[in-house]
Design a protein around this motif. Structure first.
Motif, PDB file in Angstrom:
ATOM      1  N   UNK A   1       0.816  -1.217   0.000  1.00 32.41           N
ATOM      2  CA  UNK A   1       0.000   0.000   0.000  1.00 32.41           C
ATOM      3  C   UNK A   1       0.847   1.263   0.000  1.00 32.41           C
ATOM      4  N   UNK A   2       2.028   1.214   0.615  1.00 33.79           N
ATOM      5  CA  UNK A   2       2.855   2.416   0.711  1.00 33.79           C
ATOM      6  C   UNK A   2       3.395   2.863  -0.642  1.00 33.79           C
ATOM      7  N   UNK A   3       3.233   2.040  -1.683  1.00 33.07           N
ATOM      8  CA  UNK A   3       3.619   2.463  -3.024  1.00 33.07           C
ATOM      9  C   UNK A   3       2.457   3.074  -3.805  1.00 33.07           C
ATOM     10  N   UNK A   4       1.242   3.052  -3.251  1.00 33.28           N
ATOM     11  CA  UNK A   4       0.058   3.513  -3.988  1.00 33.28           C
ATOM     12  C   UNK A   4      -0.161   5.009  -3.800  1.00 33.28           C
ATOM     13  N   UNK A   5      -0.871   5.603  -4.752  1.00 35.67           N
ATOM     14  CA  UNK A   5      -1.434   6.934  -4.510  1.00 35.67           C
ATOM     15  C   UNK A   5      -2.683   6.729  -3.658  1.00 35.67           C
ATOM     16  N   UNK A   6      -2.697   7.201  -2.417  1.00 33.59           N
ATOM     17  CA  UNK A   6      -3.760   6.800  -1.490  1.00 33.59           C
ATOM     18  C   UNK A   6      -5.156   7.253  -1.894  1.00 33.59           C
ATOM     19  N   UNK A   7      -5.284   8.435  -2.445  1.00 37.69           N
ATOM     20  CA  UNK A   7      -6.612   8.953  -2.792  1.00 37.69           C
ATOM     21  C   UNK A   7      -7.174   8.221  -4.008  1.00 37.69           C
ATOM     22  N   UNK A   8      -6.366   8.090  -5.050  1.00 34.26           N
ATOM     23  CA  UNK A   8      -6.830   7.424  -6.261  1.00 34.26           C
ATOM     24  C   UNK A   8      -7.078   5.946  -6.012  1.00 34.26           C
ATOM     25  N   UNK A   9      -6.227   5.314  -5.213  1.00 30.03           N
ATOM     26  CA  UNK A   9      -6.421   3.898  -4.894  1.00 30.03           C
ATOM     27  C   UNK A   9      -7.717   3.685  -4.123  1.00 30.03           C
ATOM     28  N   UNK A  10      -8.017   4.531  -3.168  1.00 31.05           N
ATOM     29  CA  UNK A  10      -9.266   4.381  -2.408  1.00 31.05           C
ATOM     30  C   UNK A  10     -10.477   4.474  -3.334  1.00 31.05           C
ATOM     31  N   UNK A  11     -10.426   5.378  -4.281  1.00 22.24           N
ATOM     32  CA  UNK A  11     -11.524   5.519  -5.239  1.00 22.24           C
ATOM     33  C   UNK A  11     -11.667   4.259  -6.092  1.00 22.24           C
ATOM     34  N   UNK A  12     -10.525   3.706  -6.521  1.00 22.44           N
ATOM     35  CA  UNK A  12     -10.559   2.501  -7.338  1.00 22.44           C
ATOM     36  C   UNK A  12     -11.031   1.297  -6.532  1.00 22.44           C
TER      37      UNK A  12
END
Length: 257
Positions: A115-126
């Motif tokens: 998870x620490x490699x993800x864009x947190x906002x865009x990932x949550x939306x996806x």
């Protein structure tokens, strides 16, 4: 938070070490999701940033169908080869921000050590898009203990001295506060479980070199780092082994777009 260019390719030249020397996750994680979080037996799982399939196998062994979403071709190919005997396994080339999965198609989204490699906002939306109503997200890390034995404290000192961007990577790992903030009102459960590896020197060296921040051969820090690792092992090993100790942390909740 620091940015990391092309983070999806950081492990391309470390796949062999990753497969051999990275730890799995305790089976108690799946029991926790079933018994405490209400995940149903047979729920369809999307493993985001699935890597070489370590976390996917944990859920396949428990009877879940799993689709692995992994952008790194070498790591995804390794997972495909290792997990080919599981009829309920499939994989796709995708990212946390663009999984390629259909909307409302999975019951549980997991991300293990990713998870620490993800864009947190865009990932949550996806995640919210691909989850069925009432579907859950489970984010987990094998967090190496930094102290508690001469080996653990010595290993942490070694990483801080020789690694390339260890501190910046470590600062990205989720903690209670950042996970509560990411889930917001959807935060439901957290759990922690002991985990460990017993490693001889070759295993310890492979475990170190599976980390994206460990300097590779040709880097000026590589040989001095391995010499320091050898000294640490010789000084702290018991019966030819050191214990690489973790706490597996799991954060569970609902994703909101």
């Amino acid at each position: 938070m620091p940015t990391f260019a092309n983070s999806t390719q950081r492990f391309s030249d470390r796949v062999g070490d990753y497969v051999k020397f990275r730890p799995t996750y305790p089976r108690e994680v799946v029991a926790f999701l079933h018994d405490t979080c209400g995940v149903e037996l047979g729920a369809r799982v999307a493993d985001i940033g699935a890597g070489t399939g370590i976390s996917a196998k944990l859920f396949l062994d428990a009877g879940h169908p799993v689709v692995a979403v992994e952008p790194n071709d070498a790591m995804r190919a390794s997972a495909d080869a290792w997990l080919a005997s599981f009829d309920r396994f499939s994989s796709v080339a995708g990212t946390a921000e663009a999984t390629t999965l259909d909307g409302a198609s999975v019951d549980l989204v997991i991300a293990a050590q990713a998870f620490h490699w993800f864009d947190p906002v865009t990932a949550r939306r996806e995640f919210a898009r691909i989850l069925k109503p009432r579907g859950l997200v489970a984010l987990m890390w094998n967090s190496r203990l930094l102290e508690g034995s001469p080996f653990l404290s010595g290993y942490e000192t070694l990483l801080r001295h020789y690694s390339t961007d260890y501190q910046a990577v470590a600062e990205r790992y989720g903690d209670d506060a950042s996970m509560a903030a990411w889930f917001g009102d959807g935060f439901a459960h957290k759990g922690a479980f002991p985990n460990a590896q017993l490693l001889d020197f070759d295993g310890l060296k492979g475990r170190l070199m599976s980390s994206s921040y460990a300097p590779k051969a040709g880097h000026p820090n590589h040989e001095p780092m391995l010499a320091a690792l050898r000294e640490l092992f010789d000084r702290t090993a018991c019966d030819g082994m050191v214990e690489f100790t973790y706490q597996t942390r799991v954060y569970v909740g609902h994703a909101t777009a």
